[in-house]
Scaffold this motif. Structure first.
Motif, PDB file in Angstrom:
ATOM      1  N   VAL A   1      60.146  42.693  48.504  1.00  0.00           N
ATOM      2  CA  VAL A   1      58.947  41.868  48.685  1.00  0.00           C
ATOM      3  C   VAL A   1      58.415  41.474  47.313  1.00  0.00           C
ATOM      4  N   ALA A   2      57.715  40.358  47.279  1.00  0.00           N
ATOM      5  CA  ALA A   2      57.060  39.907  46.046  1.00  0.00           C
ATOM      6  C   ALA A   2      55.644  39.462  46.401  1.00  0.00           C
ATOM      7  N   LEU A   3      54.697  39.864  45.591  1.00  0.00           N
ATOM      8  CA  LEU A   3      53.290  39.507  45.787  1.00  0.00           C
ATOM      9  C   LEU A   3      52.900  38.533  44.687  1.00  0.00           C
ATOM     10  N   MET A   4      52.379  37.365  45.081  1.00  0.00           N
ATOM     11  CA  MET A   4      52.148  36.292  44.114  1.00  0.00           C
ATOM     12  C   MET A   4      50.754  35.694  44.307  1.00  0.00           C
ATOM     13  N   PRO A   5      49.803  35.982  43.412  1.00  0.00           N
ATOM     14  CA  PRO A   5      48.470  35.376  43.508  1.00  0.00           C
ATOM     15  C   PRO A   5      48.546  33.871  43.268  1.00  0.00           C
ATOM     16  N   ILE A   6      47.726  33.099  44.030  1.00  0.00           N
ATOM     17  CA  ILE A   6      47.652  31.648  43.894  1.00  0.00           C
ATOM     18  C   ILE A   6      46.247  31.303  43.411  1.00  0.00           C
ATOM     19  N   GLU A   7      46.142  30.642  42.277  1.00  0.00           N
ATOM     20  CA  GLU A   7      44.827  30.329  41.730  1.00  0.00           C
ATOM     21  C   GLU A   7      44.111  29.276  42.568  1.00  0.00           C
ATOM     22  N   GLU A   8      44.843  28.247  43.017  1.00  0.00           N
ATOM     23  CA  GLU A   8      44.257  27.206  43.868  1.00  0.00           C
ATOM     24  C   GLU A   8      45.239  26.905  44.999  1.00  0.00           C
ATOM     25  N   MET A   9      44.754  27.042  46.230  1.00  0.00           N
ATOM     26  CA  MET A   9      45.639  26.844  47.379  1.00  0.00           C
ATOM     27  C   MET A   9      46.152  25.415  47.465  1.00  0.00           C
TER      28      MET A   9
END
Length: 587
Positions: A499-507
């Protein structure tokens, strides 16, 4: 000794040895004298063929050491009459002409010892009571600027009740002269002139020269001046040395406590990043503690490897800036194996930095690796005190660094997957909860999750064995880790699934971000070589889902990512499938 054998004025540590009955039956004259106190018994004597002079070491000792009583009591303080040890029989040279005669002492039974010999307790009453009443400062002349003079300067100078007017010695290069100059105390190599000019209270002779003691006894300029010499001076000198030893031990213990405090702080301080790295913290803190107690100047640096050196602290000097020359010299020290693992070593060629010439090295080792270097400037050879503190620092830093690195290894075992080196499922779920809380505070942000599933693991195991299967799983982990951003997280979820967790600054940009990362993973997995199995080729199916901050739910996000990877497998494997609001893209 009877309770009324010898009396002295009330002082620190003295005890009233009279019972309640005795106090109630005293005559008015006795009550006027105050309570009866025990002091060491002294013996009168004749010196030479001159006039009779009273031997009164206790009087002079009280005058000189009275200021010290704030921190220590005289050795006889608080001894009850019933358990008093044998009274010391002090002999000493010279005091001023006896102001109280043998006849006057014999006339007063309170002033006589039990064996009938004349005592000096009453004279101590007059002298000590006078000093206490006037609360004046005692002025000293110290004769002898060797070891004894240095010790007396260090102990007596800080006390307000004592003023050292001068220190004198016939040797102009006596070591205590330099100390006196730093303290603002006059020094003289003309002893005769110093005696003639002295108009204070006490001459303290620590030379040990019996001829000088005889001269002092007969010196015409010392009329009315107390003189401490012989055994009395030795007694004071021994007490001063004892106090210096105790002070030295206290300083060592203070350093030890500071270092132990640093160790305790590192155990409470989680390793959350370079700013809070416990190795940096304990190394810099220990250097500060050493400088605080010894004023030693120097720098501390961590040795990540020969080409990765980091200065983490500097005391007494500004932190130096790395230059090619400085880095080369420090790298040489990192490579040297002939330097001791514990304690300090002297550098043949000092390292020059702004403000110091670093000539002493202390290494910190863990197993077979040098992990830290401390460099100091020590003019001349280190003193025994400096050496003891540096050895102490070396021992504690070695233990502290070992503790930190062993703890890191335990954390790696608890949070990392043994086969691949990436984080395990438990750590992934903990980080996911943290990221969800953080993302919810930013309305425009979002969070994406990817599932990466190795294709046809059973076929790989059947053809290349379980070793080939393990190598293929490790290959997927390496490719995924190299494809994500620095702040993304990759973990092994179980078996052949990652699995990889990836924050998104702007959807608004979520589609382009996750697709770019997903495509990069596919290409690296396809093109990469599996370590140890050059004929093995492997692919993976990847599913990515994302949610905006307002709709973020961890369990739901995992379900969406799992559905996306299932769709990728059903579509023929070796592909990327995304589930993103409001569109779904397939490649």
């Amino acid at each position: 000794m009877r309770r009324n054998d010898s009396v002295a004025a009330p002082g620190r540590g003295a005890i009233d040895c009279s019972s309640a009955t005795e106090r109630s039956t005293r005559t008015p004259h006795e009550r006027a004298r105050g309570p009866r106190y025990l002091t060491p018994r002294t013996t009168a004597g004749m010196v030479g063929s001159g006039p009779s002079r009273m031997v009164r070491p206790i009087d002079c000792f009280s005058l000189v050491m009275n200021p010290l009583c704030a921190t220590r009591n005289p050795p006889w303080a608080g001894i009850p009459a019933e358990s008093e040890p044998a009274s010391p029989q002090w002999s000493a040279t010279v005091m001023n002409e006896g102001s109280s005669s043998r006849a006057s002492n014999e006339a007063d039974p309170v002033r006589r010892n039990i064996d009938g010999r004349t005592g000096c307790g009453a004279m101590g009453v007059d002298m000590t009571a006078s000093v206490s009443a006037n609360a004046r400062r005692v002025h000293l002349l110290i004769l002898g600027a060797g070891r004894g003079g240095r010790a007396l300067l260090r102990v007596l100078h800080p006390y307000d009740g004592v003023v050292i007017d001068r220190i004198a010695d016939i040797d102009p290069a006596a070591p205590a002269f330099a100390d006196a100059a730093s303290l603002g105390i006059a020094a003289s190599s003309d002893v005769e002139a110093a005696l003639a000019e002295f108009s204070g209270d006490i001459v303290l002779d620590v030379t040990g020269d019996p001829q000088l003691a005889d001269r002092l006894r007969r010196h015409p300029a010392l009329s009315g001046v107390e003189i401490i010499s012989g055994k009395s001076a030795k007694m004071i000198f021994d007490l001063v040395l004892e106090q210096l030893r105790e002070s030295h031990e206290i300083r060592l213990q203070s350093v030890r406590l500071d270092l132990l405090d640093a160790l305790l702080e590192t155990t409470r301080n989680p390793d959350t990043g370079r700013e809070d790295d416990p190795l940096v913290h304990v190394t810099a803190r220990s250097l500060d503690a050493l400088h605080h107690h010894t004023s030693i100047r120097g720098i501390a640096l961590l040795c990540h490897d020969r080409n990765d050196l980091e200065i983490v602290g500097a005391v007494g000097i500004p932190a130096p800036i790395f230059t090619n020359g400085l880095h080369a010299r420090l790298a040489e020290l990192v490579d040297r194996r002939d330097l001791p693992r514990l304690g300090t070593s002297r550098l043949e060629q000092p390292i020059s930095v702004p403000g110091a010439e670093l000539n002493t090295l202390l290494s910190v080792w863990h197993q077979e690796q040098r992990v830290a270097l401390l460099l100091f400037e020590l003019p001349g050879h280190p003193s025994s005190e400096q050496k003891a503190m540096l050895d102490l620092l070396s021992e504690h830093l070695t233990l502290a660094v070992a503790n930190i690195l062993w703890r890191r290894e335990l954390e790696q075992m608890a949070f990392r997957d043994v086969l691949t080196g990436v984080y395990n499922r438990r750590h992934f779920l903990e980080r996911m909860r943290v990221e969800i809380s953080r993302t919810r505070r930013h309305p425009k942000a979002g969070l994406a999750c990817a599932f990466i599933d190795l294709d046809e693991l059973k076929r790989i195991n059947d053809r290349f064995g379980h070793q080939g299967g393990d190598a293929a799983i490790a290959h997927i982990a390496d490719a995924a880790t190299q494809s994500v951003r620095d702040y993304d997280l990759v973990a092994r979820y179980g078996g052949d699934e990652f699995v990889a967790l990836m924050p998104i600054e702007e959807m608004a940009h979520a589609s382009s971000v996750v697709e770019e990362i997903g495509v990069r993973m596919l290409e690296r997995i396809r093109a990469g070589r599996v370590r140890g199995f050059p004929r093995l080729r492997c692919t993976a199916s990847i599913g990515i889902a994302a949610q905006p901050a307002g709709e973020l739910d961890g369990e739901r996000l995992l379900q969406l990512a799992d559905r996306a990877v299932y769709q990728a497998k059903r579509s023929g494997r070796n592909r990327l499938q995304t589930i993103l609001p409001p569109v779904t893209a397939s490649h």
